[in-house]
Design a protein around this motif. Sequence first.
Motif, mmCIF file in Angstrom:
data_model
loop_
_atom_site.group_PDB
_atom_site.id
_atom_site.type_symbol
_atom_site.label_atom_id
_atom_site.label_comp_id
_atom_site.label_asym_id
_atom_site.label_seq_id
_atom_site.Cartn_x
_atom_site.Cartn_y
_atom_site.Cartn_z
ATOM 1 N N HIS A 26 2.075 -15.906 -5.092
ATOM 2 C CA HIS A 26 1.118 -14.608 -5.262
ATOM 3 C C HIS A 26 -0.169 -14.953 -5.971
ATOM 4 N N ASP A 50 -12.280 -6.430 5.346
ATOM 5 C CA ASP A 50 -10.834 -6.320 5.875
ATOM 6 C C ASP A 50 -10.082 -7.570 5.611
ATOM 7 N N ALA A 53 -8.665 -7.583 2.088
ATOM 8 C CA ALA A 53 -7.472 -6.721 1.962
ATOM 9 C C ALA A 53 -6.125 -7.246 2.503
ATOM 10 N N GLU A 54 -6.446 -7.892 3.630
ATOM 11 C CA GLU A 54 -5.197 -8.617 4.333
ATOM 12 C C GLU A 54 -4.564 -9.431 3.450
ATOM 13 N N ARG A 56 -4.813 -9.565 0.027
ATOM 14 C CA ARG A 56 -4.043 -8.703 -1.021
ATOM 15 C C ARG A 56 -2.572 -8.071 -0.399
ATOM 16 N N TYR A 57 -2.646 -7.685 0.699
ATOM 17 C CA TYR A 57 -1.568 -7.200 1.531
ATOM 18 C C TYR A 57 -0.514 -8.364 1.625
ATOM 19 N N ALA A 58 -0.734 -9.156 1.956
ATOM 20 C CA ALA A 58 -0.012 -10.413 2.167
ATOM 21 C C ALA A 58 0.773 -10.810 0.840
ATOM 22 N N GLU A 60 1.126 -9.464 -1.718
ATOM 23 C CA GLU A 60 2.139 -8.211 -2.359
ATOM 24 C C GLU A 60 3.435 -8.596 -1.884
ATOM 25 N N PHE A 61 3.772 -9.168 -0.541
ATOM 26 C CA PHE A 61 4.824 -9.463 -0.102
ATOM 27 C C PHE A 61 5.600 -10.513 -1.366
ATOM 28 N N TRP A 64 6.547 -8.485 -4.234
ATOM 29 C CA TRP A 64 7.580 -8.008 -4.109
ATOM 30 C C TRP A 64 9.008 -8.780 -4.339
ATOM 31 N N ALA A 81 6.320 1.657 -0.673
ATOM 32 C CA ALA A 81 5.320 2.722 0.188
ATOM 33 C C ALA A 81 6.258 3.488 0.997
ATOM 34 N N TYR A 84 9.555 2.167 5.482
ATOM 35 C CA TYR A 84 9.949 0.941 6.072
ATOM 36 C C TYR A 84 11.400 0.408 5.623
#
Length: 84
Positions: A26, A50, A53-54, A56-58, A60-61, A64, A81, A84
Motif C-alpha cells: 500500500h 482518473d 484515483a484508480e 488510490r482505489y487499488a 486501498e485493497f 484493507w 463502503a 459488497y
Amino acid sequence: DAAATALPDWSATPPRTRAEVLRKVHALMIERLEPLAKIITLENGKPLADSRAEVRYAAEFFRWYSEEACRNLGSVSHAPAGGY
C-alpha cells in the motif's frame, strides 16, 4: 505456477508479517502513485486524474487486507463502503 510454488511459504507466514507485507505494498503504491498513474493513462488513454484515483482505489485493497490479516477468524464481513 508461481502462486502455487509460493503458497506453502506464504501460508506458514505469521499473520502479523503478512499484514506488514501488504501494508508495505500500500505504502509503495501511494509513494509511486504518479508513475503508476502515468502508466495507466498511457496504456488505457484515460485522464490522468482518473488514473490517480484508480491507483488510490487499488492501493486501498492492500491496506484493507493488511488490517484484516491479523483478524482472520474465518468469517465474512462487508467492505467499509457497504453493499459488497
